[in-house]
Design a protein around this motif. Structure first.
Motif, mmCIF file in Angstrom:
data_model
loop_
_atom_site.group_PDB
_atom_site.id
_atom_site.type_symbol
_atom_site.label_atom_id
_atom_site.label_comp_id
_atom_site.label_asym_id
_atom_site.label_seq_id
_atom_site.Cartn_x
_atom_site.Cartn_y
_atom_site.Cartn_z
ATOM 1 N N THR A 8 0.866 -1.144 0.019
ATOM 2 C CA THR A 8 0.025 0.097 0.066
ATOM 3 C C THR A 8 0.983 1.221 0.120
ATOM 4 O O THR A 8 1.935 1.244 0.475
ATOM 5 N N ILE A 10 0.483 5.156 1.357
ATOM 6 C CA ILE A 10 -0.452 6.012 1.933
ATOM 7 C C ILE A 10 0.069 7.389 1.456
ATOM 8 O O ILE A 10 1.283 7.875 1.635
ATOM 9 N N ALA A 77 -6.936 -0.825 3.321
ATOM 10 C CA ALA A 77 -5.259 -0.830 3.214
ATOM 11 C C ALA A 77 -4.644 -1.730 4.126
ATOM 12 O O ALA A 77 -3.814 -2.639 3.966
ATOM 13 N N GLY A 78 -5.377 -1.610 5.471
ATOM 14 C CA GLY A 78 -4.841 -2.491 6.481
ATOM 15 C C GLY A 78 -5.073 -4.053 5.975
ATOM 16 O O GLY A 78 -3.988 -4.941 6.385
ATOM 17 N N GLY A 81 -2.647 -4.765 2.744
ATOM 18 C CA GLY A 81 -1.159 -4.585 2.470
ATOM 19 C C GLY A 81 -0.445 -5.590 3.322
ATOM 20 O O GLY A 81 -0.528 -5.634 4.667
ATOM 21 N N HIS A 84 3.495 -1.344 3.915
ATOM 22 C CA HIS A 84 2.890 0.033 3.940
ATOM 23 C C HIS A 84 3.635 1.147 3.603
ATOM 24 O O HIS A 84 4.805 1.280 4.798
ATOM 25 N N LEU A 111 -3.810 4.434 9.933
ATOM 26 C CA LEU A 111 -3.562 2.889 9.598
ATOM 27 C C LEU A 111 -3.315 1.947 10.517
ATOM 28 O O LEU A 111 -4.203 0.902 10.601
ATOM 29 N N LEU A 115 -4.210 -2.662 11.567
ATOM 30 C CA LEU A 115 -2.881 -3.732 11.569
ATOM 31 C C LEU A 115 -3.195 -4.587 12.441
ATOM 32 O O LEU A 115 -2.553 -4.547 13.506
ATOM 33 N N THR A 119 3.177 -7.476 9.973
ATOM 34 C CA THR A 119 3.183 -6.206 8.968
ATOM 35 C C THR A 119 4.495 -5.196 9.023
ATOM 36 O O THR A 119 4.874 -4.947 10.342
ATOM 37 N N VAL A 121 5.550 -1.205 8.270
ATOM 38 C CA VAL A 121 5.094 0.271 7.964
ATOM 39 C C VAL A 121 6.565 0.705 7.530
ATOM 40 O O VAL A 121 7.594 0.739 8.229
#
Length: 449
Positions: A8, A10, A77-78, A81, A84, A111, A115, A119, A121
C-alpha cells in the motif's frame, strides 16, 4: 505471507503516486490510499494530477494490468497490505522553520488500528531525525498486532522531471531497519529494483532519516557556493561562468550543481535545510549546521539580485515597464511552483509597478492560482511582445532554443536578463541584444554558455 508482498502507498501526491504507479508496473499488487477523494478519483480514471514526464503512460499501463487500485479506506489498506509505504508531505510549518508532521502522524494513526497481523510500515517522507523512533512506539501502541508491527525508513531521492527513472532505476536504496525480518521484507518489496544491482545501504532508523536532509543540504551548499562566487565576481568584474567551468575540471569538485544563477526552490531543498537547521538546534548541535542559515541567505539574495538586474536595464525604475518572465516552475520538466524563484522574481517586479507577463510550458495553471495578479501569455514570443526587458527564470529547453532574432522582432527593447545562465551570450549580443546575467561582466563579448 506471499513471497511478493502486497504494497500500500499512503499519500498519493508527487512521491506517493509515482511510487505506487512504478511499483505496479514492476509487477507488485499496489493499493494507493489518500484522504483526498478528488486525487483518488483522478488517479483511478487514469489522470496524473501533476506534471511528470512518462508517468501518465505508466499509470494507464498499471491500471490496465489490474495491479493498481486506489481507495480512501484505511481499513481496506490494512486488510490488503503486507508492506505499507508512508509517502505524505512534510511541508514547513506556518509558524516556524520546523517540518509539519501533521500528515505523517495522521497517516500512522489512521492506518495503525487496522493492522492486526505481522506487517511492515515504511516511512519514505522526509522527516526530522528522531521521528521514526516516535512513530514506531505510536504504531505498537495503536495496532491490534502490537509488537508484530515494525517500522522501517526508506528515504526517497526523486528528482522532479526524472521521477520515473529515479524510482525504477535509483542510484541507491537506503534501508533503515531494526530487525533482519524488516530488511528481508524491504528486499522483497524492492526485488525487481535490486535485481538491477542497485547498491543498498542497510542502517539504523536515525541514519536513514538523516540521509535525505544531508544529501539535500550538500546540494544546496554546492549551488549556493557558486552563487556566492557570483557575488564576488560582480564586485571584481570576473566571470562566474568561466570560474565554474574551470572548477568543474577538478574531479574532487565536479561540475554538477555548480551552475550559477537564480538559485534553488521547490518543495524539498528550501524547507529541508530549514527543518534540518531547526532540528539540529533542538538537539543542541545547531552550531554544527549553522552554515545552512547562510546557504539559505545566499539563495534568497539571488532572487533580489535578479530583480536588481532587471531594474538596471529599466534605467532604475520598472514602474510601467513591460517585463516578459520566461518560466514559473522552480525547475524545468515540472509544474511545481513551491518556493519557485521564478515566480518570486515575477511577483516582486509586479509589486514594484511593472507590467509582468509570464509564460511557462507546464506551470501556468498552478501559477495563475497562486499569483492571479500577474498576466499570462500563450508562448514565449507572446510574453515578449512589446517587452522592455525579457528575463529568463526557468531553464526550459524551449527557452534555450529561442532564436534571438525572432524574439528581437517582437520586443520593444532588446534587453535580456539570463537568470539561469542558460543562453549563449554571444548569440544574443550578435542579434543586437543587451545581455545580462548574475556574476558576468555586463559587456563581455565572448560568452561560452
Amino acid at each position: 505471507m506471499p513471497a511478493s508482498p502486497r504494497l500500500t502507498v499512503i499519500g498519493t501526491g508527487y512521491l506517493g503516486a509515482t511510487h505506487a504507479i512504478c511499483m505496479a508496473v514492476l509487477g507488485f499488487e499496489v493499493l494507493g490510499v489518500d484522504v483526498d477523494t478528488d486525487k483518488i478519483e483522478k488517479l483511478s480514471s487514469g489522470e496524473v494530477p501533476f506534471f511528470e514526464p512518462g508517468l501518465p503512460e505508466l499509470l494507464t499501463k498499471a491500471l490496465e494490468s489490474g495491479r493498481l487500485r486506489f481507495t480512501t479506506s484505511f481499513a481496506e489498506a490494512g486488510a490488503f497490505g503486507d508492506v505499507h509505504f508512508v509517502c505524505v508531505g512534510t511541508p514547513q510549518r506556518a509558524d516556524s522553520e520546523a517540518a509539519d508532521l501533521t500528515y505523517v502522524d495522521a497517516a500512522v494513526t489512521s492506518l495503525a488500528p487496522h493492522l492486526d497481523r505481522r506487517t511492515l510500515v515504511v516511512g519514505k517522507s522526509t522527516v526530522p531525525v528522531g521521528t521514526a523512533a516516535r512513530l514506531a512506539a505510536l504504531l505498537r501502541s495503536l495496532a491490534p498486532a502490537g509488537d508484530e508491527v515494525e517500522l522501517a525508513w526508506n528515504p526517497e531521492f526523486l528528482r522532479e522531471g526524472f521521477a520515473v527513472d529515479d524510482t525504477m532505476r535509483p542510484d541507491r536504496l537506503v534501508f533503515g531497519v531494526t530487525s533482519e525480518w524488516a530488511e528481508q521484507r524491504l528486499r522483497a518489496a524492492f526485488q525487481p529494483v535490486l535485481a538491477q544491482d542497485v547498491p543498498v545501504k542497510v542502517t539504523d532508523l536515525q541514519t536513514a532519516e538523516l540521509v535525505k536532509v544531508a544529501a539535500n543540504s550538500f546540494l544546496a551548499t554546492k549551488i549556493s557556493y557558486i552563487n556566492a562566487m557570483a557575488e564576488v565576481c560582480e564586485a571584481t568584474g570576473a566571470d562566474v561562468h568561466d570560474l565554474a567551468e574551470a572548477l568543474a575540471y577538478d574531479e574532487r569538485i565536479g561540475g554538477r550543481f555548480l551552475r550559477p544563477g537564480l538559485g534553488f526552490g521547490g518543495g524539498c531543498l528550501p524547507k529541508d535545510i530549514r527543518a534540518f537547521a531547526h532540528r539540529a538546534e533542538e538537539l543542541g548541535v545547531g552550531q554544527a549546521v549553522g552554515f545552512l542559515r547562510e546557504i539559505d541567505g545566499i539563495n534568497r539574495r539571488r532572487r533580489a539580485r535578479t530583480v536588481d538586474l532587471v531594474v538596471e536595464l529599466c534605467d532604475g525604475d520598472v514602474a510601467g515597464k513591460r517585463i516578459a518572465a520566461l518560466g514559473a516552475a522552480f525547475k524545468p520538466n515540472s509544474d511545481d511552483i513551491r518556493d519557485a524563484p521564478a515566480l518570486d522574481v515575477a511577483a516582486t517586479l509586479h509589486r514594484m509597478g511593472a507590467d509582468v507577463v509570464v509564460f511557462d510550458p507546464a506551470a501556468m495553471e498552478n501559477a495563475r492560482r497562486v499569483h492571479p495578479e500577474l498576466a499570462y501569455a500563450t508562448s514565449a514570443l507572446d510574453a515578449a511582445r512589446d517587452a522592455d526587458v525579457v528575463v529568463l527564470l526557468t531553464e526550459w529547453n524551449e527557452f534555450r532554443d529561442i532564436e534571438p532574432a525572432a524574439m528581437a522582432a517582437v520586443v520593444r527593447r532588446a534587453k535580456i536578463v539570463d537568470g539561469r545562465h542558460a543562453l549563449v551570450p554571444a548569440h544574443w549580443r550578435a542579434a543586437g541584444w543587451e545581455y545580462r546575467a548574475l556574476g558576468r561582466p555586463s559587456l563581455h563579448g565572448t560568452g561560452h554558455a
